[in-house]
Write an enzyme that holds these catalytic residues in place. Structure first.
Site, PDB file in Angstrom:
ATOM      1  N   TYR A 176       0.794  -1.239   0.000  1.00  0.00           N
ATOM      2  CA  TYR A 176       0.000   0.000   0.000  1.00  0.00           C
ATOM      3  C   TYR A 176       0.821   1.282   0.000  1.00  0.00           C
ATOM      4  O   TYR A 176       0.250   2.369  -0.002  1.00  0.00           O
ATOM      5  CB  TYR A 176      -0.950  -0.022   1.213  1.00  0.00           C
ATOM      6  N   ASN A 220     -12.370   2.947  -4.751  1.00  0.00           N
ATOM      7  CA  ASN A 220     -11.527   1.884  -4.215  1.00  0.00           C
ATOM      8  C   ASN A 220     -12.321   1.317  -3.046  1.00  0.00           C
ATOM      9  O   ASN A 220     -12.202   1.810  -1.917  1.00  0.00           O
ATOM     10  CB  ASN A 220     -10.165   2.393  -3.756  1.00  0.00           C
ATOM     11  N   HIS A 255     -14.327  -7.360  -2.950  1.00  0.00           N
ATOM     12  CA  HIS A 255     -14.288  -8.796  -3.214  1.00  0.00           C
ATOM     13  C   HIS A 255     -15.601  -9.515  -2.912  1.00  0.00           C
ATOM     14  O   HIS A 255     -15.754 -10.677  -3.268  1.00  0.00           O
ATOM     15  CB  HIS A 255     -13.134  -9.419  -2.407  1.00  0.00           C
ATOM     16  N   HIS A 308      -7.148   0.161  -7.273  1.00  0.00           N
ATOM     17  CA  HIS A 308      -6.538  -0.518  -6.123  1.00  0.00           C
ATOM     18  C   HIS A 308      -5.072  -0.138  -6.073  1.00  0.00           C
ATOM     19  O   HIS A 308      -4.380  -0.190  -7.099  1.00  0.00           O
ATOM     20  CB  HIS A 308      -6.678  -2.039  -6.233  1.00  0.00           C
ATOM     21  N   SER A 343      -2.721  -1.784  -4.551  1.00  0.00           N
ATOM     22  CA  SER A 343      -1.900  -2.993  -4.696  1.00  0.00           C
ATOM     23  C   SER A 343      -2.317  -3.774  -5.945  1.00  0.00           C
ATOM     24  O   SER A 343      -3.365  -3.517  -6.534  1.00  0.00           O
ATOM     25  CB  SER A 343      -2.053  -3.870  -3.452  1.00  0.00           C
ATOM     26  N   ARG A 356      -8.570 -11.994  -3.390  1.00  0.00           N
ATOM     27  CA  ARG A 356      -8.465 -10.626  -3.906  1.00  0.00           C
ATOM     28  C   ARG A 356      -8.581 -10.572  -5.423  1.00  0.00           C
ATOM     29  O   ARG A 356      -8.676  -9.501  -6.014  1.00  0.00           O
ATOM     30  CB  ARG A 356      -7.140  -9.986  -3.484  1.00  0.00           C
TER      31      ARG A 356
HETATM   32  C1  DQA Z   1      -7.129  -2.605  -1.904  1.00  0.00           C
HETATM   33  C2  DQA Z   1      -6.967  -4.107  -2.095  1.00  0.00           C
HETATM   34  C3  DQA Z   1      -7.962  -4.881  -1.259  1.00  0.00           C
HETATM   35  O1  DQA Z   1      -7.794  -6.286  -1.465  1.00  0.00           O
HETATM   36  C4  DQA Z   1      -7.731  -4.602   0.216  1.00  0.00           C
HETATM   37  O2  DQA Z   1      -8.696  -5.272   0.992  1.00  0.00           O
HETATM   38  C5  DQA Z   1      -7.662  -3.175   0.530  1.00  0.00           C
HETATM   39  C6  DQA Z   1      -7.108  -2.220  -0.426  1.00  0.00           C
HETATM   40  C7  DQA Z   1      -6.018  -1.817  -2.604  1.00  0.00           C
HETATM   41  O3  DQA Z   1      -6.166  -0.601  -2.727  1.00  0.00           O
HETATM   42  O4  DQA Z   1      -5.014  -2.405  -2.993  1.00  0.00           O
HETATM   43  O5  DQA Z   1      -7.990  -2.762   1.649  1.00  0.00           O
HETATM   44  O6  DQA Z   1      -8.368  -2.220  -2.470  1.00  0.00           O
END
Ligand code: DQA
Length: 141
Positions: A22, A73, A79, A99, A101, A110
């Protein structure tokens, strides 16, 4: 063009979450960048974050009359939240899913996004730059 940028559950903890996924920016720092990018593109950007799914749904509903596009986001809700999917389905507006990540290269759960097919564009794995890409895409439409 008014764009709602809606960040979901646990994204208020940015800066304390795993930096490998992140990054190191806090949410206020991320939102500051998003506002600067939006201004440079001539967009009227409204940034919000919540840990309450119902509030997130209400903001999407508010976008119906209040926005011209949304960047979402939904974090972990991505999910599995059919409530957020149903709310997004209401919008006759461009939707961009972001996202930080690389969700497709992480755990199996994910890799599922219940909103992806509603999005005109999905950007993942680019950190904060993903939001810039989303705004550039919307400004270019
Ligand atoms: C996220 C990815 C998700 O899997 C995760 O639960 C998050 C952040 C991302 O910005 O990479 O909290 O959405």
């Amino acid at each position: 063009m008014r764009v709602y940028v809606l960040n979901g559950v646990n994204l208020n903890m940015l800066g304390r979450r795993d930096p490998a996924h992140y990054g190191t920016l806090t949410l206020p720092e991320l939102e500051g960048r998003i506002r600067v990018w939006g201004e440079a593109l001539g967009l009227d950007v409204v940034c919000r974050q919540t840990n309450a799914e119902s509030e997130y749904v209400e903001w999407i509903q508010e976008a119906l009359d209040g926005a011209d596009a949304v960047v979402v986001n939904p974090a972990a809700w991505t999910h599995y939240s059919y409530a957020i999917r149903d709310a997004l389905e209401l919008l006759p507006l461009p939707i961009v899913e972001v996202h930080l990540s690389a969700v497709d290269q992480r755990e199996e759960f994910r890799r599922v996004s219940v909103v992806r097919d509603l999005a005109a564009l999905t950007v993942s794995g680019k950190g904060s730059d993903g939001y810039r890409e989303a705004l550039e895409f919307l400004a270019g439409r």
